[in-house]
Scaffold this motif. Structure first.
Motif, PDB file in Angstrom:
ATOM      1  N   ALA A 401       0.846  -1.191   0.000  1.00  8.06           N
ATOM      2  CA  ALA A 401       0.000   0.000   0.000  1.00  8.06           C
ATOM      3  C   ALA A 401       0.882   1.241   0.000  1.00  8.06           C
ATOM      4  N   LEU A 402       0.400   2.303  -0.602  1.00  8.81           N
ATOM      5  CA  LEU A 402       1.157   3.540  -0.682  1.00  8.81           C
ATOM      6  C   LEU A 402       1.105   4.273   0.657  1.00  8.81           C
ATOM      7  N   ALA A 403       2.279   4.556   1.192  1.00  7.61           N
ATOM      8  CA  ALA A 403       2.366   5.261   2.480  1.00  7.61           C
ATOM      9  C   ALA A 403       2.592   6.744   2.210  1.00  7.61           C
ATOM     10  N   LEU A 404       1.521   7.438   1.818  1.00  7.85           N
ATOM     11  CA  LEU A 404       1.598   8.861   1.509  1.00  7.85           C
ATOM     12  C   LEU A 404       0.565   9.617   2.335  1.00  7.85           C
ATOM     13  N   ARG A 405       0.820  10.889   2.537  1.00  7.39           N
ATOM     14  CA  ARG A 405      -0.171  11.733   3.190  1.00  7.39           C
ATOM     15  C   ARG A 405      -1.395  11.874   2.274  1.00  7.39           C
ATOM     16  N   PRO A 406      -2.587  12.054   2.842  1.00 11.55           N
ATOM     17  CA  PRO A 406      -3.802  12.119   2.009  1.00 11.55           C
ATOM     18  C   PRO A 406      -3.719  13.130   0.874  1.00 11.55           C
ATOM     19  N   GLU A 407      -3.167  14.311   1.147  1.00 12.82           N
ATOM     20  CA  GLU A 407      -3.119  15.326   0.091  1.00 12.82           C
ATOM     21  C   GLU A 407      -2.177  14.914  -1.042  1.00 12.82           C
ATOM     22  N   GLU A 408      -1.058  14.240  -0.689  1.00 12.60           N
ATOM     23  CA  GLU A 408      -0.135  13.756  -1.728  1.00 12.60           C
ATOM     24  C   GLU A 408      -0.789  12.656  -2.552  1.00 12.60           C
ATOM     25  N   LEU A 409      -1.507  11.779  -1.871  1.00 17.00           N
ATOM     26  CA  LEU A 409      -2.159  10.673  -2.561  1.00 17.00           C
ATOM     27  C   LEU A 409      -3.256  11.191  -3.489  1.00 17.00           C
ATOM     28  N   LEU A 410      -4.021  12.157  -3.029  1.00 25.42           N
ATOM     29  CA  LEU A 410      -5.081  12.729  -3.870  1.00 25.42           C
ATOM     30  C   LEU A 410      -4.500  13.394  -5.109  1.00 25.42           C
ATOM     31  N   GLU A 411      -3.370  14.041  -4.951  1.00 23.89           N
ATOM     32  CA  GLU A 411      -2.736  14.712  -6.088  1.00 23.89           C
ATOM     33  C   GLU A 411      -2.271  13.696  -7.125  1.00 23.89           C
ATOM     34  N   ARG A 412      -1.670  12.610  -6.654  1.00 23.14           N
ATOM     35  CA  ARG A 412      -1.197  11.591  -7.588  1.00 23.14           C
ATOM     36  C   ARG A 412      -2.359  10.900  -8.296  1.00 23.14           C
ATOM     37  N   ILE A 413      -3.429  10.628  -7.558  1.00 25.98           N
ATOM     38  CA  ILE A 413      -4.601   9.989  -8.178  1.00 25.98           C
ATOM     39  C   ILE A 413      -5.211  10.907  -9.225  1.00 25.98           C
ATOM     40  N   ALA A 414      -5.268  12.178  -8.920  1.00 32.18           N
ATOM     41  CA  ALA A 414      -5.868  13.132  -9.865  1.00 32.18           C
ATOM     42  C   ALA A 414      -5.089  13.196 -11.171  1.00 32.18           C
TER      43      ALA A 414
END
Length: 835
Positions: A401-414
């Motif tokens: 699983a990706l261990a990223l902060r929510p804002e970083e993860l949302l940016e990558r998904i977007a």
């Protein structure tokens, strides 16, 4: 006190810190009683005390070390395999639903794989979004078959599959992930069973649970049946990334159990559209053994540097084309990795009804492909709040699983939503796990199940590999899986139809790479032994009474320390610290520890050719090293060095029982060549400069001890020990196994037995020249003193070492493949990342 009674009491009391009412317990029912699978074991299992479990745990560690069982997570060093003493137990009724689900899932994945690389109806009918498939790195375009040009696709491309399973809080099984690219674990599961049956022989009558042997027989039969029909005696190989692979033991175990050669990409070559084993003497010698089936443990992208990943040293150039032509069967096919895509999980129920006309029996964990707009609407709010029960993964790297902060993860998904999938984190079931602290802890657990295509259907392994989650160990902590029979008369694995295969003799040839590993096995074994003997002789001289004050003894010690320095350099001025360094520092070139590590690397490359007793050598050496590290006392150095030497000598017994094939001859050739080099260097270092009579006597005595010839010398020579007599015994005596003359004669016989030797090769000519020169030597003249030195001896021995090194190069040129050495995937990734 019984360990399981304590455990049952603890998990039935939710006030205890490690108890969890949200998890299904595999041993204790909700009312505090044992579950049905454990009730039949109650009298014996509940009698296991802390002392008994501690003893069993220690024996498990020792047995696994003796077998050399190891595992390495990506980027880490090899770690000992971990096996919990308490098994994972299922009764027949509990197993039945898993078995049906695994068989159906294997059939579904096979049908889906055939469709994705064939008609692609699931994409055409939009049952699976095309972007979820073609955007996945496991979709190998080079494996696609076009019916108009290459015939119909294979309808059974999936021969071996695996699935990771976990129970939810209600006790229902879910598939967490599919493993079909190159499924691992069968070898580890079989090793777990072997060890547990030895350390807990009385816990359960073996007739009451399913043995694993018939399953390996069925797998062997399935691989043979997978060969092209026109091949009456097919050749099957297990393709490994090499000894640096994280599951190298598992691969070697599988090859041994099936009786098929364990090969690496450098052992194979594609000629005329088919795959062949490289013969000794390649490329001068033409391949003669065609390979028909490859059980691959190399991921698809590394399998062919021409069509897949350029620069890969793990695969075979042209393999994809050979597979397309149907000249070789790959198990599993190069495109199977697309099935490990977590983006497929939410679409499998509909795909199952489309391809099989059935409802999916074994559901997947709830999952969402984030390339779908509706899935994103459901998932992104949970990502934004950091929902701990949601795991977001890259579809190309689903194992973590990706261990990223929510804002970083949302940016990558977007930016690239199609590259991500989300999964619900299940509250996995728990089981007792022995922690060594006198109690069993409740830890979550998963089960890997396996299925093979046997005959016209898929047959799951009755059992599997259970893995403890969240234990924090470098290597997985596992459990042996026991599936109890409904009746003791039931056939093991439910297999009564494994027909006896016709017996045919097969003498597989050694590849150049395997011969190289065998050669260096012999060289490193001899190098280690000789250095350990020299360390012991030096230590013994230093330990003589008055050694620190007698000038003659100090001279002798300095001579021996200088001899050690010429072999491994000098790190410490204090002799005791120097000895410890030589025994323990594997990163120090020339040290005993370094040679032992390289010896093991060489032997790992040909593990399928070696007896299981081989690995006891290394476990005994490791115990001696561990004892030395933990003790500061000087006497421990000599004791540990002696134990290490005894372990190395036991390797003689192991290799003495090998069949006298090319591999054995190459081990012996390497051993005797290295003996000649080490002996010549030792003689040059110790005899080049004469000293006082007493100092010379001590040096010569230590030299004879190191060369294991002191008893022969005492029986043969009377009076004063002379350099000329020692030189004659160690250089010229054809009956002394430790002499140079004996080593060259033995080397000649072993080289002559190798398939690429002709009697007139460069290696044999160099050996002729060396033996002729040695026969003309006079020991007395060679040891004459001139100007306070023995210049003839020094010059002669320097020339011997140079010629033996030339001979080694000539052997490599004739028998081994020239080319870059194998590399780990991490090393390759680092190279590719450089600007």
């Amino acid at each position: 006190m019984s360990v399981l009674r304590d455990y049952a009491t603890a998990v039935s009391q939710p006030t205890l810190p490690f108890a969890s009412t949200a998890r299904y317990d595999e041993v204790v029912d909700a009312d505090g009683t044992l579950r049905p699978a454990w009730r039949s074991l109650a009298s014996l299992a509940l009698g296991l005390t802390r002392e008994e479990i501690t003893r069993v745990d220690g024996e498990i560690v020792r047995f696994l070390a003796d077998d050399g069982v190891s595992y390495a997570r990506a980027g880490d060093d090899l770690q000992p395999w971990r096996l919990d003493p308490m098994p994972f137990v299922l009764d027949a009724a509990g197993w039945s639903r898993i078995e049906v689900g695994l068989a159906q899932r294997a059939e579904l994945l096979n049908a889906l794989l055939a469709d994705l690389y064939g008609e692609q109806t699931v994409l055409r009918d939009r049952l699976i979004p095309a972007a979820a498939v073609v955007g996945h790195s496991g979709f190998v375009r080079a494996a696609a078959r076009r019916a108009s040009t290459e015939g119909a696709p294979d309808r059974t491309p999936l021969l071996l599959s695996a699935a990771d399973l976990g129970r939810d809080a209600a006790g229902e099984w879910h598939v967490l992930a599919d493993r079909v690219q190159a499924p691992s674990g069968l070898g580890y599961a079989a090793e777990n069973r072997r060890v547990i049956s030895q350390v807990l022989p009385g816990l359960l009558d073996e007739d009451a649970l399913h043995r694993m042997d018939p399953y390996f027989a069925a797998l062997r039969a399935a691989l043979i049946a997978a060969a092209p029909e026109e091949r009456p005696h097919p050749r099957i190989v297990v393709l490994s990334p090499g000894p640096l692979s994280e599951t190298a033991f598992d691969q070697a175990f599988l090859a041994n159990a099936l009786g098929f050669p364990l090969v690496q990409g450098s052992d194979l070559v594609v000629r005329d559209g088919s795959v062949w084993m490289k013969p000794a003497g390649w490329p001068a010698k033409t391949p003669a053994e065609r390979v028909d089936v490859i059980l691959r443990r190399v991921d698809a992208e590394w399998c062919d540097p021409l069509e897949l990943r350029a620069g890969s040293r793990l695969g075979v150039a042209g393999l994809a084309e050979a597979a397309r032509r149907g000249r070789v069967r790959l198990v599993n096919g190069l495109g199977a990795g697309v099935l490990e895509n977590p983006a497929l999980l939410p679409y499998l129920p509909a795909v199952c009804e489309h391809l099989l006309g059935e409802q999916l029996r074994l559901p997947s964990v709830p999952a969402w492909w984030l390339g779908d707009a509706d899935a994103r609407r459901d998932v992104l709010p949970r990502v934004q709040v950091g929902d701990p029960d949601l795991e977001v993964r890259l579809i190309d790297d689903p194992r973590r699983a990706l261990a990223l902060r929510p804002e970083e993860l949302l940016e990558r998904i977007a930016s690239e939503p199609h590259r991500f999938a989300a999964q619900q984190r299940l509250p996995l079931s728990q089981a007792p796990v022995w922690g060594g602290g006198g109690a069993a802890s409740a830890l979550p657990i998963t089960l890997r199940g396996f299925a093979i295509r046997f005959g016209s259907t898929y047959r799951p392994l009755v059992g599997g590999l259970a893995t403890v989650q969240g234990a924090g160990d470098a290597a997985p902590r596992t459990k042996d899986v026991w599936v109890l029979k409904a009746d003791e008369g039931d056939a093991d694995q439910g297999l009564t139809d494994v027909a006896s295969l016709p017996t045919t003799r097969s003498d597989p040839a050694f590849s150049p790479r395997a011969l190289s590993d065998m050669f260096w096995t012999g060289r490193y074994a001899e190098r280690t032994e000789d250095l350990l003997r020299l360390v012991l002789a030096t230590q013994a001289t230093l330990d003589q009474p008055g050694a620190h004050s007698a000038a003659r003894t100090r001279d002798a010690v300095q001579v021996l320390l200088s001899a050690l320095a010429s072999l491994a350099g000098r790190r410490e001025e204090d002799p005791e610290l120097e000895f410890r360094s030589l025994l323990l520092q594997a990163a120090r070139p020339g040290s005993a520890a370094h040679s032992i590590a390289r010896l093991r690397d060489a032997m790992e490359g040909v593990r399928d050719q070696l007896s299981g007793d081989t690995w006891r050598v290394f476990s005994n050496i490791e115990r001696a090293m561990r004892a030395l590290r933990s003790s500061p006392h000087p006497h421990r150095t000599a004791e540990s060095a002696g134990r290490m030497l005894a372990a190395m000598l036991s390797l003689y017994g192991v290799t003495a029982n090998m069949i006298r094939d090319a591999g054995w001859h190459m081990i012996e050739a390497g051993r005797y060549l290295e003996r000649g080099i080490q002996l010549s260097r030792l003689l040059a270092d110790t005899l080049a400069t004469p000293r006082s009579v007493r100092a010379d006597r001590d040096v010569l005595e230590s030299l004879l001890v190191t060369a294991e010839s002191v008893v022969t010398h005492r029986r043969r020579y009377r009076g004063t020990t002379r350099a000329a007599d020692v030189a004659e015994l160690l250089l010229l005596d054809p009956d002394n196994p430790r002499s140079l003359a004996f080593s060259l004669a033995a080397l000649r016989s072993h080289l002559a037995a190798l398939p690429a030797s002709t009697g007139s090769s460069r290696a044999e000519r160099l050996l002729d020249q060396l033996e002729t020169w040695l026969a003309e030597i006079d020991a007395a003249e060679l040891t004459l003193v001139d100007g306070g030195h023995r210049p003839r001896l020094t010059e002669a021995l320097t020339e011997v070492v140079a010629q033996l090194e030339q001979l080694s190069d000539a052997i490599g040129h004739l028998h081994f493949e020239a080319g870059p050495p194998p590399m780990s995937l991490d090393e390759i990734s680092l190279i590719e990342a450089r600007p």
